[in-house]
Design a protein around this motif. Structure first.
Motif, PDB file in Angstrom:
ATOM      1  N   ILE A  97       0.836  -1.206   0.000  1.00 63.31           N
ATOM      2  CA  ILE A  97       0.000   0.000   0.000  1.00 63.31           C
ATOM      3  C   ILE A  97       0.870   1.256   0.000  1.00 63.31           C
ATOM      4  CG2 ILE A  97      -1.847   1.232   1.196  1.00 63.31           C
ATOM      5  CD1 ILE A  97      -2.595  -1.459   2.500  1.00 63.31           C
TER       6      ILE A  97
ATOM      7  N   MET B  84       2.131   1.809  -3.365  1.00 65.36           N
ATOM      8  CA  MET B  84       1.050   2.242  -4.252  1.00 65.36           C
ATOM      9  C   MET B  84       0.974   3.758  -4.336  1.00 65.36           C
ATOM     10  SD  MET B  84      -1.946  -0.466  -3.163  1.00 65.36           S
ATOM     11  CE  MET B  84      -3.206   0.734  -3.519  1.00 65.36           C
ATOM     12  N   GLY B  85       1.347   4.431  -3.244  1.00 65.25           N
ATOM     13  CA  GLY B  85       1.261   5.888  -3.201  1.00 65.25           C
ATOM     14  C   GLY B  85       2.143   6.584  -4.211  1.00 65.25           C
TER      15      GLY B  85
ATOM     16  N   LEU C  47       0.012   6.286  -7.529  1.00 67.73           N
ATOM     17  CA  LEU C  47      -1.426   6.521  -7.394  1.00 67.73           C
ATOM     18  C   LEU C  47      -1.875   7.781  -8.131  1.00 67.73           C
ATOM     19  CD1 LEU C  47      -4.059   5.678  -5.657  1.00 67.73           C
ATOM     20  CD2 LEU C  47      -3.350   7.577  -4.190  1.00 67.73           C
TER      21      LEU C  47
ATOM     22  N   GLY D  46       3.036  -2.987  -5.527  1.00 62.95           N
ATOM     23  CA  GLY D  46       2.568  -1.641  -5.211  1.00 62.95           C
ATOM     24  C   GLY D  46       2.660  -0.702  -6.397  1.00 62.95           C
TER      25      GLY D  46
ATOM     26  N   GLY E 280      -0.972   0.512  -7.721  1.00 61.94           N
ATOM     27  CA  GLY E 280      -1.250   1.919  -7.426  1.00 61.94           C
ATOM     28  C   GLY E 280      -1.881   2.661  -8.596  1.00 61.94           C
TER      29      GLY E 280
ATOM     30  N   THR F 172      -6.944   4.802  -0.701  1.00 67.12           N
ATOM     31  CA  THR F 172      -5.621   4.525  -0.143  1.00 67.12           C
ATOM     32  C   THR F 172      -5.621   4.725   1.369  1.00 67.12           C
ATOM     33  OG1 THR F 172      -4.544   5.207  -2.189  1.00 67.12           O
ATOM     34  CG2 THR F 172      -3.188   5.190  -0.207  1.00 67.12           C
TER      35      THR F 172
END
Length: 413
Positions: free
Chosen positions: A28, A31-32, A35, A152, A156, A175
């Motif tokens: 996660i 992923m940022g 994103l 990720g 994302g 998120t």
């Protein structure tokens, strides 16, 4: 890293739940990074934001991580790895959640500062838990960490694309909810921090002092220029293509997927075939070619060519994620702990990312829409020159951790 001894199936079998909890949170967190890519053009339209402000969403995010990386080792020593990690997750939850309610681009930029700080605190201690708890040794743990990174990076943009078709605010809210789940799991399931006396002291300026090593310094400068090229793709490609979130998300999903697969499967094999340093040089030259293709695509107004170049660039990116830090770390000497040298290397490398993300829109204003990609190709040429100038450092011990996340100093906790 032996692909025979540390296949993904072998690494995944029999891991304790603390490893899976940390890996889930790591997915996660990574992923940022991607994103925002699919919704960047949508944010520009919705908030009336200039391109110079939009690219700051990446610039400040990476910039704060550059300096936060110098603090994380000290923070983990003073407060404990679990507290540091959990604090980072909470920062991400707050920043992502509040971003969903932002009313202008300046608010989003400010929140990305908090997000970047949280990401640095988390990433800088996540590997410590994975290495300490995973079965299969340090190299297997690194492979698991790389897999989390790849997932990720791929998921994302896809999440941002799917939720971004509804509203640009939705990916931030999604998120925040996922990271809240990760934070709760980490707080509840990770082992408690031991007493400070059991942790090795870390001084704030130790990573900077490590850069007195000339070979490490030049390799780190090379890494900074390559990473500048990488963040040209991340920060500028969505604006250059101008696509709807779903289409941009599919392109960056392909990029992230190839980054993950090549990092796990291609990078180690390339290193075995021609050596780490030669493998890095070949991969950077391949990245240079993709940047030139993207620049031609912009000049000819061929969006498909830009998108293809972005996707294909994931192959050399994955190889470089796996090998570049190993090349830099081979320059560390006996007087400098490898984790400290890693932090100094990372400081310069991610400074290149921050500078590139901030400057990319200005370069386009001054020299044209294709110019950022031509500059990125130039960055790659400088990176190759730096590697050639630096030459070969001391040989890595095959049992030491040469991977991307070595900067966290996992062996010190």
């Amino acid at each position: 890293m032996s692909t025979e001894n540390h296949s993904l199936i072998g690494v995944f079998k029999g891991q304790p739940r603390t490893v899976w909890v940390t890996a889930f949170a790591a997915v996660i967190a990574f992923m940022g990074i991607g994103l925002v890519d699919p919704i960047l053009n949508t944010i520009r339209i919705a908030l009336g934001a200039p391109e110079t402000k939009l690219t700051q969403l990446f610039g400040v995010y990476m910039g704060v991580q550059v300096f936060a990386m110098l603090l994380t080792g000290w923070a983990a020593y003073k407060f404990g790895p679990k507290r540091t990690l959990t604090t980072g997750l909470v920062c991400i939850v707050v920043a992502a959640g509040v971003s969903a309610f932002a009313t202008n681009i300046d608010q989003l930029i400010a929140l990305r500062v908090i997000w970047g700080l949280g990401n640095a605190l988390f990433i800088a201690t996540a590997l410590a838990f994975i290495v300490g708890q995973a079965t299969g040794g340090q190299q297997g743990a690194i492979l698991l960490y790389e897999a989390a990174l790849g997932v990720g990076l791929a998921v994302g943009p896809l999440l941002g694309a799917v939720l971004g078709e509804w509203t640009w605010r939705a990916p931030f809210a999604g998120t925040a909810l996922l990271m809240l789940a990760g934070a709760i799991l980490c707080a509840a399931m990770l082992p408690a921090d031991g007493p400070r006396s059991e942790r090795k002291p870390v001084k704030l300026l130790d990573p900077i002092k490590a850069l007195k090593n000339r070979v490490l310094l030049i390799n780190s400068i090379g890494a900074a220029f390559y990473t500048g090229a990488l963040f040209t793709v991340i920060a500028w490609s969505p604006l250059a293509m101008g696509l709807r979130p779903i289409y941009a998300g599919i392109i960056f999903f392909g990029w992230g997927l190839l980054t993950a697969l090549s990092g796990v499967f291609v990078g180690p094999r390339l290193a075995e075939a021609i050596g780490e340093r030669s493998g890095v040089i070949v991969a950077i030259l391949a990245y240079l070619v993709t940047m030139a293709v993207a620049a031609v695509g912009v000049m000819d107004d061929q969006v498909w060519m830009i998108g293809l170049a972005v996707v294909i660039s994931g192959i050399p990116s994955g190889v470089l994620n796996t090998l570049f830090t190993g090349v830099a770390m081979s320059a560390a000497d006996e007087s400098t702990p490898r984790s400290v040298a890693s932090a100094g290397y990372s400081f310069l490398r991610w400074m290149g990312a921050a500078a590139s993300a901030i400057m990319v829109a200005y370069i386009a204003q001054w020299f044209g829409m294709a110019a950022p990609f031509w500059f990125a190709a130039g960055y790659c040429a400088i990176a190759v020159s730096a590697l050639i100038l630096a030459g070969n450092g001391p040989k890595l011990n095959e049992h030491e951790v040469p991977a991307e996340a070595a900067l966290v100093g996992a062996e010190e906790f």
